[in-house]
Scaffold this motif. Structure first.
Motif, PDB file in Angstrom:
ATOM      1  N   LEU A 214      45.035  30.275  35.419  1.00  0.00           N
ATOM      2  CA  LEU A 214      44.724  31.689  35.601  1.00  0.00           C
ATOM      3  C   LEU A 214      43.288  31.980  35.175  1.00  0.00           C
ATOM      4  N   GLU A 215      42.846  31.393  34.071  1.00  0.00           N
ATOM      5  CA  GLU A 215      41.476  31.628  33.611  1.00  0.00           C
ATOM      6  C   GLU A 215      40.467  31.192  34.661  1.00  0.00           C
ATOM      7  N   GLY A 216      40.758  30.096  35.350  1.00  0.00           N
ATOM      8  CA  GLY A 216      39.858  29.632  36.391  1.00  0.00           C
ATOM      9  C   GLY A 216      39.792  30.590  37.567  1.00  0.00           C
ATOM     10  N   VAL A 217      40.951  31.121  37.969  1.00  0.00           N
ATOM     11  CA  VAL A 217      40.986  32.109  39.058  1.00  0.00           C
ATOM     12  C   VAL A 217      40.220  33.360  38.652  1.00  0.00           C
ATOM     13  N   LEU A 218      40.463  33.849  37.437  1.00  0.00           N
ATOM     14  CA  LEU A 218      39.772  35.058  36.972  1.00  0.00           C
ATOM     15  C   LEU A 218      38.269  34.836  36.888  1.00  0.00           C
ATOM     16  N   ALA A 219      37.855  33.649  36.449  1.00  0.00           N
ATOM     17  CA  ALA A 219      36.426  33.348  36.373  1.00  0.00           C
ATOM     18  C   ALA A 219      35.789  33.400  37.761  1.00  0.00           C
ATOM     19  N   GLY A 220      36.501  32.884  38.764  1.00  0.00           N
ATOM     20  CA  GLY A 220      35.985  32.929  40.129  1.00  0.00           C
ATOM     21  C   GLY A 220      35.853  34.349  40.640  1.00  0.00           C
ATOM     22  N   VAL A 221      36.826  35.190  40.319  1.00  0.00           N
ATOM     23  CA  VAL A 221      36.773  36.592  40.743  1.00  0.00           C
ATOM     24  C   VAL A 221      35.631  37.311  40.033  1.00  0.00           C
ATOM     25  N   ARG A 222      35.520  37.113  38.709  1.00  0.00           N
ATOM     26  CA  ARG A 222      34.445  37.772  37.954  1.00  0.00           C
ATOM     27  C   ARG A 222      33.066  37.365  38.469  1.00  0.00           C
ATOM     28  N   ALA A 223      32.947  36.135  38.939  1.00  0.00           N
ATOM     29  CA  ALA A 223      31.668  35.648  39.453  1.00  0.00           C
ATOM     30  C   ALA A 223      31.363  36.164  40.846  1.00  0.00           C
ATOM     31  N   GLY A 224      32.268  36.936  41.427  1.00  0.00           N
ATOM     32  CA  GLY A 224      32.036  37.490  42.747  1.00  0.00           C
ATOM     33  C   GLY A 224      32.306  36.540  43.889  1.00  0.00           C
ATOM     34  N   LEU A 225      33.109  35.481  43.624  1.00  0.00           N
ATOM     35  CA  LEU A 225      33.369  34.494  44.671  1.00  0.00           C
ATOM     36  C   LEU A 225      34.417  34.957  45.671  1.00  0.00           C
ATOM     37  N   GLY A 226      35.144  36.016  45.326  1.00  0.00           N
ATOM     38  CA  GLY A 226      36.155  36.505  46.256  1.00  0.00           C
ATOM     39  C   GLY A 226      37.171  37.384  45.570  1.00  0.00           C
ATOM     40  N   THR A 227      38.244  37.674  46.294  1.00  0.00           N
ATOM     41  CA  THR A 227      39.329  38.540  45.835  1.00  0.00           C
ATOM     42  C   THR A 227      40.565  37.691  45.572  1.00  0.00           C
ATOM     43  N   ALA A 228      41.352  38.060  44.563  1.00  0.00           N
ATOM     44  CA  ALA A 228      42.566  37.321  44.220  1.00  0.00           C
ATOM     45  C   ALA A 228      43.761  38.265  44.225  1.00  0.00           C
ATOM     46  N   LEU A 229      44.914  37.732  44.577  1.00  0.00           N
ATOM     47  CA  LEU A 229      46.180  38.458  44.493  1.00  0.00           C
ATOM     48  C   LEU A 229      46.892  37.995  43.232  1.00  0.00           C
ATOM     49  N   LEU A 230      47.141  38.936  42.309  1.00  0.00           N
ATOM     50  CA  LEU A 230      47.723  38.586  41.016  1.00  0.00           C
ATOM     51  C   LEU A 230      48.737  39.635  40.578  1.00  0.00           C
ATOM     52  N   PRO A 231      49.691  39.249  39.733  1.00  0.00           N
ATOM     53  CA  PRO A 231      50.626  40.235  39.192  1.00  0.00           C
ATOM     54  C   PRO A 231      49.915  41.175  38.229  1.00  0.00           C
ATOM     55  N   GLY A 232      50.309  42.428  38.247  1.00  0.00           N
ATOM     56  CA  GLY A 232      49.758  43.395  37.313  1.00  0.00           C
ATOM     57  C   GLY A 232      50.685  43.553  36.132  1.00  0.00           C
ATOM     58  N   ILE A 233      50.213  43.216  34.943  1.00  0.00           N
ATOM     59  CA  ILE A 233      51.018  43.378  33.736  1.00  0.00           C
ATOM     60  C   ILE A 233      50.066  43.693  32.590  1.00  0.00           C
ATOM     61  N   GLY A 234      50.213  44.876  32.026  1.00  0.00           N
ATOM     62  CA  GLY A 234      49.349  45.265  30.910  1.00  0.00           C
ATOM     63  C   GLY A 234      47.956  45.682  31.324  1.00  0.00           C
ATOM     64  N   GLY A 235      47.768  46.163  32.570  1.00  0.00           N
ATOM     65  CA  GLY A 235      46.453  46.627  33.000  1.00  0.00           C
ATOM     66  C   GLY A 235      45.637  45.540  33.668  1.00  0.00           C
ATOM     67  N   SER A 236      44.476  45.937  34.226  1.00  0.00           N
ATOM     68  CA  SER A 236      43.608  44.988  34.928  1.00  0.00           C
ATOM     69  C   SER A 236      42.954  44.035  33.945  1.00  0.00           C
ATOM     70  N   PRO A 237      42.820  42.757  34.304  1.00  0.00           N
ATOM     71  CA  PRO A 237      42.105  41.807  33.438  1.00  0.00           C
ATOM     72  C   PRO A 237      40.658  42.251  33.234  1.00  0.00           C
ATOM     73  N   HIS A 238      40.074  41.820  32.124  1.00  0.00           N
ATOM     74  CA  HIS A 238      38.708  42.213  31.781  1.00  0.00           C
ATOM     75  C   HIS A 238      37.715  41.773  32.863  1.00  0.00           C
ATOM     76  N   GLY A 239      36.800  42.677  33.210  1.00  0.00           N
ATOM     77  CA  GLY A 239      35.702  42.332  34.096  1.00  0.00           C
ATOM     78  C   GLY A 239      35.996  42.392  35.575  1.00  0.00           C
ATOM     79  N   ILE A 240      37.222  42.750  35.953  1.00  0.00           N
ATOM     80  CA  ILE A 240      37.553  42.894  37.369  1.00  0.00           C
ATOM     81  C   ILE A 240      38.345  44.182  37.561  1.00  0.00           C
ATOM     82  N   GLN A 241      38.512  44.590  38.793  1.00  0.00           N
ATOM     83  CA  GLN A 241      39.235  45.820  39.074  1.00  0.00           C
ATOM     84  C   GLN A 241      40.030  45.674  40.362  1.00  0.00           C
TER      85      GLN A 241
END
Length: 290
Positions: A214-241
């Motif tokens: 998951l950390e690798g997927v989030l890192a890719g999204v934060r870097a602007g490499l694309g969009t990810a489909l993820l479960p929402g639990i406890g709010g949006s992960p840091h640095g993405i929306q």
């Protein structure tokens, strides 16, 4: 003066490597993050070398850290094998698996519940992908696990439903000839769901980054490499929306699976703890009759 390595500090080092970070390792070791960091500092002081270095917002092993990790695994294997030969009984331990998507939110509640219900029993955690956890439970190395089931057809007890959201890095909208998707490596039900939904909506999709974590997927999204489909639990992960304007993705089932022969009381206690957690979490749906 002779130098001695603390076995618990070595276990912490291995837990950091296997769980993918300090926060998750603290949950696995069921100690506080400051205590875990202290283990690392004491180990570094004993060995007189740095084991970790900053890599953006995360920490990674230094070359010395990688070498120590190899030796730590050897030492722990010998240590545990010797205890087994000497027939030194370890306290009964419940091994609980959990997917990364829910680990930081659910594990503290599970630990509290299991500790209260079974005070003479220890608890350890294994964090991984659903496919790995299904295999670990089937082999009996994990007693029970909370896994993600996007299809809604997998085995196990239904715990609840997690809403699925599209996440991207904050940026100005741009026209895309090809939709850039960040996803887990195959096999992955979320990846299949994302590709199917985007194809139905007429998008031409390119998987621009993949990861096993998951950390690798989030890192890719934060870097602007694309969009990810993820479960929402406890709010949006840091640095993405959440990214609007994409097909509604529905929900994914959270299930609990248990190994054959597990004490039914342990199984029921863990299941109720998982359901109670989801029932008390805003914007999540509980399956009450599963």
């Amino acid at each position: 003066m002779s130098i001695s390595l603390d076995i618990e500090h070595l276990r912490t080092l291995v837990a950091i490597a296997e769980s993918g970070g300090f926060t998750k390792a603290a949950a696995v070791r069921h100690i506080s993050q400051p205590a875990l960091s202290q283990h690392v500092r004491l180990l570094e002081r004993t060995l007189k070398r740095r084991l970790f270095e900053k890599d953006g917002r995360t920490m990674r092993f230094t070359p010395d850290g990688e070498r120590v990790l190899v030796e730590a695994r050897k030492i722990l294997a010998t240590h545990d094998a010797s205890l087994a030969l000497l027939e030194v009984a370890n306290p009964t331990t419940i091994t609980v698996g959990c997917v990364e998507h829910a680990v930081e939110q659910m594990l503290p509640e599970l630990l509290r519940t299991l500790t209260q219900a079974f005070p003479e029993t220890g608890t350890r955690f294994e964090i991984g992908r659903s496919t790995q956890l299904y295999d670990s439970v089937a082999k009996g190395s994990v007693d029970l696990a909370f896994v993600l089931d996007p299809s809604g057809q997998a085995a196990g007890h239904e715990v609840g439903l997690l809403p699925l959201h599209w996440y991207a890095a904050p940026r100005e909208p741009v026209a895309e000839e090809t939709f850039s998707l960040v996803a887990f490596e195959e096999p992955c039900g979320l990846r299949e769901r994302a590709l199917a939904l985007l194809a139905e909506a007429g998008h031409q999709v390119e998987v621009t980054a993949t990861s096993t974590t998951l950390e690798g997927v989030l890192a890719g999204v934060r870097a602007g490499l694309g969009t990810a489909l993820l479960p929402g639990i406890g709010g949006s992960p840091h640095g993405i929306q959440e990214r609007p304007g994409l097909p509604a993705a529905g929900t994914a089932h959270l299930r609990m699976i248990a190994r054959r022969g597990l004490d039914p009381e342990i199984e029921e206690t863990a299941l109720l703890a998982g359901r109670d957690f989801l029932a008390g979490t805003p914007n999540l749906r509980l399956i009450s009759n599963a």
